[in-house]
Enzyme design. Structure first.
Site, PDB file in Angstrom:
ATOM      1  N   GLU A 117       0.921  -1.406   0.360  1.00 42.52           N
ATOM      2  CA  GLU A 117      -0.228   0.191  -0.528  1.00 42.52           C
ATOM      3  C   GLU A 117       0.157   1.270  -0.157  1.00 42.52           C
ATOM      4  OE1 GLU A 117      -2.807  -0.231  -0.642  1.00 42.52           O
ATOM      5  OE2 GLU A 117      -3.340  -2.410   0.091  1.00 42.52           O
ATOM      6  N   HIS A 141      -2.915   2.140   8.399  1.00 32.90           N
ATOM      7  CA  HIS A 141      -3.747   1.660   7.848  1.00 32.90           C
ATOM      8  C   HIS A 141      -3.767   0.153   9.084  1.00 32.90           C
ATOM      9  CE1 HIS A 141      -5.883  -0.808   4.961  1.00 32.90           C
ATOM     10  NE2 HIS A 141      -5.201  -1.981   5.104  1.00 32.90           N
ATOM     11  N   HIS A 143      -6.930  -3.221  10.090  1.00 34.86           N
ATOM     12  CA  HIS A 143      -7.394  -3.888   9.816  1.00 34.86           C
ATOM     13  C   HIS A 143      -8.407  -3.828  10.870  1.00 34.86           C
ATOM     14  CE1 HIS A 143      -5.829  -6.212   5.607  1.00 34.86           C
ATOM     15  NE2 HIS A 143      -5.512  -5.106   6.258  1.00 34.86           N
ATOM     16  N   GLU A 171     -17.462  11.722  21.958  1.00 31.07           N
ATOM     17  CA  GLU A 171     -16.406  12.012  21.426  1.00 31.07           C
ATOM     18  C   GLU A 171     -15.938  12.248  19.957  1.00 31.07           C
ATOM     19  OE1 GLU A 171     -12.948  13.843  22.909  1.00 31.07           O
ATOM     20  OE2 GLU A 171     -15.139  14.336  24.418  1.00 31.07           O
ATOM     21  N   HIS A 212     -12.545  -4.167   4.480  1.00 35.61           N
ATOM     22  CA  HIS A 212     -10.754  -3.972   4.545  1.00 35.61           C
ATOM     23  C   HIS A 212     -10.281  -3.379   5.216  1.00 35.61           C
ATOM     24  CE1 HIS A 212      -7.193  -3.723   1.782  1.00 35.61           C
ATOM     25  NE2 HIS A 212      -6.405  -3.626   3.016  1.00 35.61           N
TER      26      HIS A 212
HETATM   27  P1  13P Z   1       1.467  -5.726   2.944  1.00 30.72           P
HETATM   28  O1  13P Z   1       1.628  -6.728   4.077  1.00 30.72           O
HETATM   29  O2  13P Z   1       1.618  -5.133   1.548  1.00 30.72           O
HETATM   30  O3  13P Z   1       1.718  -4.199   4.259  1.00 30.72           O
HETATM   31  O4  13P Z   1      -0.238  -5.650   2.646  1.00 30.72           O
HETATM   32  C1  13P Z   1      -1.662  -5.620   4.086  1.00 30.72           C
HETATM   33  C2  13P Z   1      -2.378  -5.099   4.287  1.00 30.72           C
HETATM   34  O5  13P Z   1      -3.496  -4.858   5.038  1.00 30.72           O
HETATM   35  C3  13P Z   1      -2.783  -5.222   2.662  1.00 30.72           C
HETATM   36  O6  13P Z   1      -4.076  -3.687   2.591  1.00 30.72           O
HETATM   37 ZN    ZN Z   2      -5.086  -4.074   4.133  1.00 34.10          ZN
END
Ligand code: 13P
Ligand code: ZN
Length: 276
Positions: A117, A141, A143, A171, A212
């Site tokens: 990413e 980023h 998940h 908040e 995602h």
């Molecule tokens: P990477 O291992 O390339 O960082 O990918 C993980 C991920 O969350 C892709 O969106």
């Molecule tokens: Zn991801």
């Protein structure tokens, strides 16, 4: 500094990654993070750089970041391993003067490849630097389970997600009065999703990726992690309320949200208030 890992920027990066792992946001190699180093931090680390790698095209173009250095997680690397073995799992990537290619100058000893990413990280940095007058430094980023779950059941729009989070927890509107952005499901890991996400980052410091996860931007690790944490918690509240099966008897109204904006001196995004 007898070891680059003593650099405060690297220590803060590692601590933030470990916190994300402990929160359960990083199964396997899930998630990635980058930090735009200051000139002083780069100078302090330069003695440890190996600048002999060839430039690798980014697939995107960020002219306002030319020459800058970024601490970044590696592709396929696990957040759970960063603290124990930083040099293998994170590295420093330097952009070329044009801002369209990078080379690894330290770390990522296994492969020397940043996160898949990286184009999204760089385009997000590019936009956030522009809209925050240079203050923005972290792109994160993750998940988080409950946020991903919500992308199956809430209407797929920035407006609906923003309102749901604002109403879940008082908040939230203080932390992100502009709301959150939304990217419908797309193939991840390339220039296309980078450009769509960066467009959202012109208006929002947090952007949901359907089915995602989330991208958050901030001036430092605390602010960026805190944004992720608040959104994750709001998502948990929304799901708990839904799962209770009870009718909602009261919530935070739009006038309540406006009142918070006034009390805290914040410009709550009017486009997300009222009926459409
Ligand atoms: P990477 O291992 O390339 O960082 O990918 C993980 C991920 O969350 C892709 O969106
Ligand atoms: Zn991801």
């Amino acid at each position: 500094m007898s070891n680059i890992l003593q650099a405060p920027a690297l220590q803060a990066f590692i601590a933030c990654a470990e916190n994300g792992w402990r929160r359960g946001w990083h199964e396997r190699n899930g998630g990635n993070m980058s930090y735009r180093m200051t000139a002083a931090e780069t100078d302090a680390c330069r003695a440890y750089f190996d600048e002999s790698d060839d430039w690798t095209p980014l697939g995107v173009h960020a002219p306002n970041l030319g020459g800058e250095c970024f601490v970044v997680t590696g592709t396929g690397r696990y957040f759970q391993n960063i603290k124990q073995n930083p040099a293998e799992n994170i590295g420093i990537a330097q952009l070329n003067p044009a801002g369209d290619a990078y080379r690894i100058v330290w770390g990522l000893t296994a492969g020397r490849v940043p996160t898949s990413e990286f184009p999204t990280h760089i385009m997000n940095h590019s936009v956030r630097v522009a809209v925050t007058e240079g203050k923005s430094r972290v792109i994160y980023h993750a998940h988080p389970v409950d946020v991903i779950a919500l992308t199956f059941i809430l209407p797929a729009s920035a407006r609906e997600f923003s309102r749901a989070f604002w109403q879940a927890m008082t908040e939230c509107v203080v932390i992100f009065p502009e709301g959150v952005g939304f990217v419908p499901w797309m193939v991840c890991g390339g220039a296309e999703i980078a450009l769509v996400t960066a467009k959202e980052m012109e208006r929002f410091a947090a952007v949901i990726w359907a089915q995602h996860g989330i991208f958050c931007a901030g001036e430092d690790f605390d602010a960026t992690f805190g944004m992720m944490h608040a959104i994750d918690k709001a998502a948990q509240i929304i799901l708990k309320v839904m799962a209770s099966g009870r009718p909602v008897l009261q919530t935070i109204t739009d006038d309540n949200l406006r009142a918070i904006g006034e009390a805290f001196g914040l410009r709550v995004n009017e486009a997300f208030l009222g009926d459409v």
